[in-house]
Motif scaffolding. Structure first.
Motif, PDB file in Angstrom:
ATOM      1  N   ARG A  41       0.825  -1.212   0.000  1.00 45.51           N
ATOM      2  CA  ARG A  41       0.000   0.000   0.000  1.00 45.51           C
ATOM      3  C   ARG A  41       0.853   1.253   0.000  1.00 45.51           C
ATOM      4  NH1 ARG A  41      -3.043  -3.129   3.510  1.00 45.51           N
ATOM      5  NH2 ARG A  41      -2.144  -2.115   5.337  1.00 45.51           N
ATOM      6  N   THR A  42       1.928   1.244   0.759  1.00 42.76           N
ATOM      7  CA  THR A  42       2.828   2.397   0.811  1.00 42.76           C
ATOM      8  C   THR A  42       3.507   2.608  -0.538  1.00 42.76           C
ATOM      9  OG1 THR A  42       3.226   1.989   3.156  1.00 42.76           O
ATOM     10  CG2 THR A  42       4.802   3.406   2.022  1.00 42.76           C
ATOM     11  N   ALA A  43       3.949   1.523  -1.165  1.00 44.65           N
ATOM     12  CA  ALA A  43       4.605   1.628  -2.468  1.00 44.65           C
ATOM     13  C   ALA A  43       3.636   2.158  -3.528  1.00 44.65           C
ATOM     14  CB  ALA A  43       5.167   0.273  -2.883  1.00 44.65           C
ATOM     15  N   LEU A  44       2.405   1.672  -3.535  1.00 49.05           N
ATOM     16  CA  LEU A  44       1.418   2.161  -4.492  1.00 49.05           C
ATOM     17  C   LEU A  44       1.101   3.632  -4.262  1.00 49.05           C
ATOM     18  CD1 LEU A  44      -1.055  -0.856  -4.700  1.00 49.05           C
ATOM     19  CD2 LEU A  44       0.548  -0.073  -6.454  1.00 49.05           C
ATOM     20  N   ASN A  45       0.961   4.012  -3.017  1.00 44.12           N
ATOM     21  CA  ASN A  45       0.674   5.408  -2.687  1.00 44.12           C
ATOM     22  C   ASN A  45       1.831   6.314  -3.106  1.00 44.12           C
ATOM     23  OD1 ASN A  45      -0.779   7.581  -1.644  1.00 44.12           O
ATOM     24  ND2 ASN A  45       0.249   7.420   0.331  1.00 44.12           N
ATOM     25  N   ASP A  46       3.057   5.908  -2.809  1.00 37.06           N
ATOM     26  CA  ASP A  46       4.225   6.698  -3.194  1.00 37.06           C
ATOM     27  C   ASP A  46       4.355   6.776  -4.713  1.00 37.06           C
ATOM     28  OD1 ASP A  46       4.788   7.096  -0.542  1.00 37.06           O
ATOM     29  OD2 ASP A  46       6.422   5.622  -0.464  1.00 37.06           O
ATOM     30  N   GLY A  47       4.080   5.683  -5.397  1.00 41.78           N
ATOM     31  CA  GLY A  47       4.122   5.686  -6.858  1.00 41.78           C
ATOM     32  C   GLY A  47       3.085   6.613  -7.448  1.00 41.78           C
ATOM     33  N   TRP A  48       1.875   6.595  -6.884  1.00 42.68           N
ATOM     34  CA  TRP A  48       0.821   7.489  -7.376  1.00 42.68           C
ATOM     35  C   TRP A  48       1.191   8.945  -7.124  1.00 42.68           C
ATOM     36  CZ3 TRP A  48      -2.670   7.749 -10.807  1.00 42.68           C
ATOM     37  CH2 TRP A  48      -3.624   8.759 -10.766  1.00 42.68           C
ATOM     38  N   LEU A  49       1.746   9.248  -5.968  1.00 42.99           N
ATOM     39  CA  LEU A  49       2.165  10.619  -5.685  1.00 42.99           C
ATOM     40  C   LEU A  49       3.248  11.074  -6.660  1.00 42.99           C
ATOM     41  CD1 LEU A  49       2.215  10.619  -1.779  1.00 42.99           C
ATOM     42  CD2 LEU A  49       0.555  11.701  -3.293  1.00 42.99           C
ATOM     43  N   TRP A  50       4.139  10.167  -7.064  1.00 42.72           N
ATOM     44  CA  TRP A  50       5.163  10.512  -8.044  1.00 42.72           C
ATOM     45  C   TRP A  50       4.539  10.798  -9.405  1.00 42.72           C
ATOM     46  CZ3 TRP A  50       6.722   7.707 -12.444  1.00 42.72           C
ATOM     47  CH2 TRP A  50       7.833   8.228 -13.091  1.00 42.72           C
ATOM     48  N   VAL A  51       3.580   9.978  -9.823  1.00 46.67           N
ATOM     49  CA  VAL A  51       2.927  10.163 -11.120  1.00 46.67           C
ATOM     50  C   VAL A  51       2.167  11.483 -11.149  1.00 46.67           C
ATOM     51  CG1 VAL A  51       1.084   9.264 -12.610  1.00 46.67           C
ATOM     52  CG2 VAL A  51       2.816   7.722 -11.700  1.00 46.67           C
ATOM     53  N   VAL A  52       1.517  11.841 -10.060  1.00 48.25           N
ATOM     54  CA  VAL A  52       0.728  13.063 -10.013  1.00 48.25           C
ATOM     55  C   VAL A  52       1.617  14.303 -10.166  1.00 48.25           C
ATOM     56  CG1 VAL A  52      -0.715  14.469  -8.477  1.00 48.25           C
ATOM     57  CG2 VAL A  52      -1.151  12.059  -8.714  1.00 48.25           C
ATOM     58  N   THR A  53       2.853  14.228  -9.733  1.00 47.31           N
ATOM     59  CA  THR A  53       3.733  15.395  -9.773  1.00 47.31           C
ATOM     60  C   THR A  53       4.492  15.543 -11.092  1.00 47.31           C
ATOM     61  OG1 THR A  53       5.569  14.165  -8.781  1.00 47.31           O
ATOM     62  CG2 THR A  53       4.082  15.325  -7.277  1.00 47.31           C
ATOM     63  N   LEU A  54       4.261  14.663 -12.080  1.00 49.34           N
ATOM     64  CA  LEU A  54       4.969  14.766 -13.357  1.00 49.34           C
ATOM     65  C   LEU A  54       4.511  16.002 -14.132  1.00 49.34           C
ATOM     66  CD1 LEU A  54       4.909  11.090 -14.641  1.00 49.34           C
ATOM     67  CD2 LEU A  54       6.793  12.286 -13.553  1.00 49.34           C
ATOM     68  N   ASN A  55       5.458  16.650 -14.800  1.00 46.25           N
ATOM     69  CA  ASN A  55       5.091  17.776 -15.657  1.00 46.25           C
ATOM     70  C   ASN A  55       4.853  17.271 -17.080  1.00 46.25           C
ATOM     71  OD1 ASN A  55       7.562  17.557 -16.991  1.00 46.25           O
ATOM     72  ND2 ASN A  55       8.538  19.111 -15.721  1.00 46.25           N
ATOM     73  N   TYR A  56       4.611  18.195 -18.000  1.00 44.71           N
ATOM     74  CA  TYR A  56       4.235  17.858 -19.371  1.00 44.71           C
ATOM     75  C   TYR A  56       5.298  17.020 -20.074  1.00 44.71           C
ATOM     76  CZ  TYR A  56       2.420  18.738 -24.074  1.00 44.71           C
ATOM     77  OH  TYR A  56       1.922  18.593 -25.326  1.00 44.71           O
ATOM     78  N   GLN A  57       6.556  17.418 -20.004  1.00 49.04           N
ATOM     79  CA  GLN A  57       7.628  16.679 -20.665  1.00 49.04           C
ATOM     80  C   GLN A  57       7.846  15.313 -20.028  1.00 49.04           C
ATOM     81  OE1 GLN A  57      10.816  19.512 -20.332  1.00 49.04           O
ATOM     82  NE2 GLN A  57      10.625  20.074 -22.493  1.00 49.04           N
ATOM     83  N   GLU A  58       7.772  15.244 -18.720  1.00 46.25           N
ATOM     84  CA  GLU A  58       7.960  13.968 -18.033  1.00 46.25           C
ATOM     85  C   GLU A  58       6.848  12.988 -18.383  1.00 46.25           C
ATOM     86  OE1 GLU A  58       8.141  15.547 -14.126  1.00 46.25           O
ATOM     87  OE2 GLU A  58      10.329  15.655 -14.119  1.00 46.25           O
ATOM     88  N   TRP A  59       5.616  13.500 -18.584  1.00 49.47           N
ATOM     89  CA  TRP A  59       4.512  12.637 -18.983  1.00 49.47           C
ATOM     90  C   TRP A  59       4.789  11.999 -20.332  1.00 49.47           C
ATOM     91  CZ3 TRP A  59       0.902   9.946 -16.956  1.00 49.47           C
ATOM     92  CH2 TRP A  59       0.299  10.341 -15.775  1.00 49.47           C
ATOM     93  N   PHE A  60       5.289  12.783 -21.292  1.00 49.40           N
ATOM     94  CA  PHE A  60       5.573  12.226 -22.607  1.00 49.40           C
ATOM     95  C   PHE A  60       6.730  11.239 -22.560  1.00 49.40           C
ATOM     96  CE2 PHE A  60       2.905  15.541 -24.462  1.00 49.40           C
ATOM     97  CZ  PHE A  60       2.227  14.773 -25.392  1.00 49.40           C
ATOM     98  N   LEU A  61       7.730  11.514 -21.755  1.00 49.17           N
ATOM     99  CA  LEU A  61       8.831  10.568 -21.589  1.00 49.17           C
ATOM    100  C   LEU A  61       8.327   9.266 -20.967  1.00 49.17           C
ATOM    101  CD1 LEU A  61      11.878  10.067 -21.814  1.00 49.17           C
ATOM    102  CD2 LEU A  61      12.098  11.030 -19.527  1.00 49.17           C
TER     103      LEU A  61
END
Length: 54
Positions: A12-32
């Protein structure tokens, strides 16, 4: 039972941390991220071995 609870908490902690990382991606990081994920998905769909041996 404590061992299974610890594993569940870790997942649960790993999934939560992963989701928090995905939410903070900017436009260029999303495309990468999209490009890398698509390339890996394409490789998995294509297969890693030769089909001539079947």
């Amino acid at each position: 039972m404590r061992f299974l609870d610890a594993i569940g908490l870790w997942i649960r902690t790993a999934l939560n941390d992963g989701w928090l990382w995905v939410v903070t991606l900017n436009y260029q990081e999303w495309f990468l991220f999209l490009g890398i994920t698509s390339a890996l998905g394409f490789m998995c769909m294509r297969g890693f071995g030769s089909r001539s041996g079947y």
